[in-house]
Design a protein around this motif. Structure first.
Motif, mmCIF file in Angstrom:
data_model
loop_
_atom_site.group_PDB
_atom_site.id
_atom_site.type_symbol
_atom_site.label_atom_id
_atom_site.label_comp_id
_atom_site.label_asym_id
_atom_site.label_seq_id
_atom_site.Cartn_x
_atom_site.Cartn_y
_atom_site.Cartn_z
ATOM 1 N N GLN A 107 0.844 -1.206 0.000
ATOM 2 C CA GLN A 107 0.000 0.000 0.000
ATOM 3 C C GLN A 107 0.875 1.250 0.000
ATOM 4 O O GLN A 107 0.632 2.199 -0.740
ATOM 5 C CB GLN A 107 -0.914 0.003 1.236
ATOM 6 C CG GLN A 107 -2.041 -1.026 1.184
ATOM 7 C CD GLN A 107 -2.868 -1.031 2.469
ATOM 8 O OE1 GLN A 107 -2.338 -0.777 3.553
ATOM 9 N NE2 GLN A 107 -4.145 -1.342 2.354
ATOM 10 N N LYS A 108 1.915 1.219 0.834
ATOM 11 C CA LYS A 108 2.795 2.386 0.941
ATOM 12 C C LYS A 108 3.490 2.657 -0.400
ATOM 13 O O LYS A 108 3.544 3.795 -0.864
ATOM 14 C CB LYS A 108 3.844 2.127 2.031
ATOM 15 C CG LYS A 108 4.284 3.378 2.715
ATOM 16 C CD LYS A 108 5.025 3.071 3.983
ATOM 17 C CE LYS A 108 4.951 4.263 4.898
ATOM 18 N NZ LYS A 108 5.573 4.013 6.175
ATOM 19 N N SER A 111 1.310 4.501 -2.642
ATOM 20 C CA SER A 111 0.726 5.717 -2.042
ATOM 21 C C SER A 111 -0.751 5.560 -1.710
ATOM 22 O O SER A 111 -1.550 6.487 -1.891
ATOM 23 C CB SER A 111 0.906 6.925 -2.970
ATOM 24 O OG SER A 111 2.265 7.120 -3.234
ATOM 25 N N GLY A 127 -2.921 5.614 1.064
ATOM 26 C CA GLY A 127 -2.799 6.047 2.456
ATOM 27 C C GLY A 127 -3.965 5.625 3.330
ATOM 28 O O GLY A 127 -4.917 4.985 2.888
ATOM 29 N N GLY A 128 -3.868 6.049 4.609
ATOM 30 C CA GLY A 128 -4.929 5.758 5.573
ATOM 31 C C GLY A 128 -4.347 5.200 6.848
ATOM 32 O O GLY A 128 -3.157 4.880 6.928
ATOM 33 N N SER A 170 4.633 -0.101 10.372
ATOM 34 C CA SER A 170 4.253 1.234 9.904
ATOM 35 C C SER A 170 5.286 2.293 10.281
ATOM 36 O O SER A 170 5.178 3.436 9.836
ATOM 37 C CB SER A 170 2.874 1.609 10.419
ATOM 38 O OG SER A 170 2.932 1.701 11.809
ATOM 39 N N GLU A 221 2.496 6.512 11.919
ATOM 40 C CA GLU A 221 1.127 6.319 11.436
ATOM 41 C C GLU A 221 0.172 6.088 12.595
ATOM 42 O O GLU A 221 0.574 5.621 13.658
ATOM 43 C CB GLU A 221 1.084 5.121 10.488
ATOM 44 C CG GLU A 221 1.825 5.422 9.206
ATOM 45 C CD GLU A 221 1.530 4.408 8.138
ATOM 46 O OE1 GLU A 221 0.340 4.204 7.856
ATOM 47 O OE2 GLU A 221 2.485 3.824 7.623
ATOM 48 N N ARG A 232 -6.904 2.026 6.187
ATOM 49 C CA ARG A 232 -6.424 1.251 5.017
ATOM 50 C C ARG A 232 -6.194 -0.216 5.357
ATOM 51 O O ARG A 232 -6.104 -1.063 4.474
ATOM 52 C CB ARG A 232 -5.154 1.861 4.448
ATOM 53 C CG ARG A 232 -3.926 1.713 5.334
ATOM 54 C CD ARG A 232 -2.709 2.248 4.594
ATOM 55 N NE ARG A 232 -1.611 2.524 5.485
ATOM 56 C CZ ARG A 232 -0.446 1.905 5.415
ATOM 57 N NH1 ARG A 232 -0.236 0.971 4.528
ATOM 58 N NH2 ARG A 232 0.525 2.245 6.249
#
Ligand SMILES: C[S@@+](CC[C@H](N)C(=O)[O-])C[C@H]1O[C@@H](n2cnc3c(N)ncnc32)[C@H](O)[C@@H]1O
Length: 261
Positions: free
Chosen positions: A35-36, A39, A41-42, A62, A66, A127
């Protein structure tokens, strides 16, 4: 960075009483890093923290900057004077691991009583949502609805204890969730213990991510189908699990990482 997280998975995780084991820890790592990289996000949330085994893994992956929301009854070990030992041990684990708990991002209470805004007011859209709280149908129905209503479009829900005969209602709850949301969500990955779902539009993205993750190359990726969608079942052969357990029990946890390369 990944090597530091792998070290955490194969060394520190075993020092926390709890339930997540290396295969799912590596799926968490792959999904969150994927996911990172894209990009997406969440925030991150978990229902069912216990003493923080998967929570501290999420914190470690994370990287500290985060928002991670921890939701639990925190009533284990309650004595006659009403004090429970669970929360103190959770905080103590955080201090010991150098990952102190942000108590502003802890909700002590019954997850089935929460409204979506109580989560999103604290951390925004989510996310990655780990559901590992109450294991009866009513809990799974309520927790999956809460997750659905707080999830970012690209969010993932990880359901624990699916297909575990000890907790049959979890499986019913997840199947009901997938069927009742009218195809909006679909499963894309399963391990021995967990089922991972996302919105249907992101099924291809997460399937590719799982298929191509270097951290998951050690597993057999077996294609199966669940309620209308293709799912990668990550098979972890008994022989590897046995070698891993023997290494951990004989104090060789640092070397056990090699078993999963
Ligand atoms: C199996 S443990 C979670 C394991 C944890 N994820 C780990 O990695 O070790 C289940 C947790 O769910 C919590 N729980 C059970 N029912 C709950 C509810 N209705 N609301 C919030 N937490 C609940 C329990 O207090 C317990 O800590």
């Amino acid at each position: 960075m990944t090597s530091a997280i792998r070290k955490f998975i194969f060394h520190d995780l075993q020092t926390i009483e709890g339930y997540i084991d290396p295969p799912d820890a590596l799926v968490f790592l792959s999904l969150l890093q994927g996911q990172k990289d894209r990009s997406l996000g969440g925030a991150i949330a978990e229902i069912g923290v216990f003493y923080g085994r998967s929570y501290f893994l999420l914190r470690k992956i994370s990287g500290g900057d985060e928002k991670i929301l921890a939701i639990d009854l925190f009533n284990i070990g309650q004595t006659a004077d009403g004090v429970a030992t669970q929360y103190g041990r959770f905080l103590e684990n955080g201090r010991r691991l150098g990952l102190p708990v942000d108590e502003e991002l802890v909700i002590k209470g019954d997850s089935t009583m929460l409204e979506p805004a109580q989560l999103t007011d604290k951390i925004g859209k989510i996310r990655f949502f780990s559901i590992d709280g109450g294991h009866m149908l009513q809990h799974v129905v309520s927790d999956s609805r809460l997750a659905m209503e707080t999830l970012a479009d690209h969010g993932v829900i990880a359901f624990d204890d699916t297909f575990n005969p000890a907790w049959p209602e979890v499986t019913v709850g997840v199947a009901d969730f997938l069927r009742q949301c009218g195809g909006a969500f679909s499963a894309f990955c399963m391990t021995k213990y967990k089922t991972y779902v996302c919105r249907r539009e992101f099924h291809g993205l997460y399937s590719d991510l799982i298929a191509n993750s270097a951290d998951l190359a050690a597993f057999d990726h077996v294609e199966t189908e669940f309620l209308g969608s293709k799912v990668a079942r990550l098979h972890n052969p008994f022989s590897r699990r046995m070698v891993y357990e023997l290494m951990v029990r004989s104090g060789m946890s640092a070397l056990s990482e090699r078993v999963y390369r």
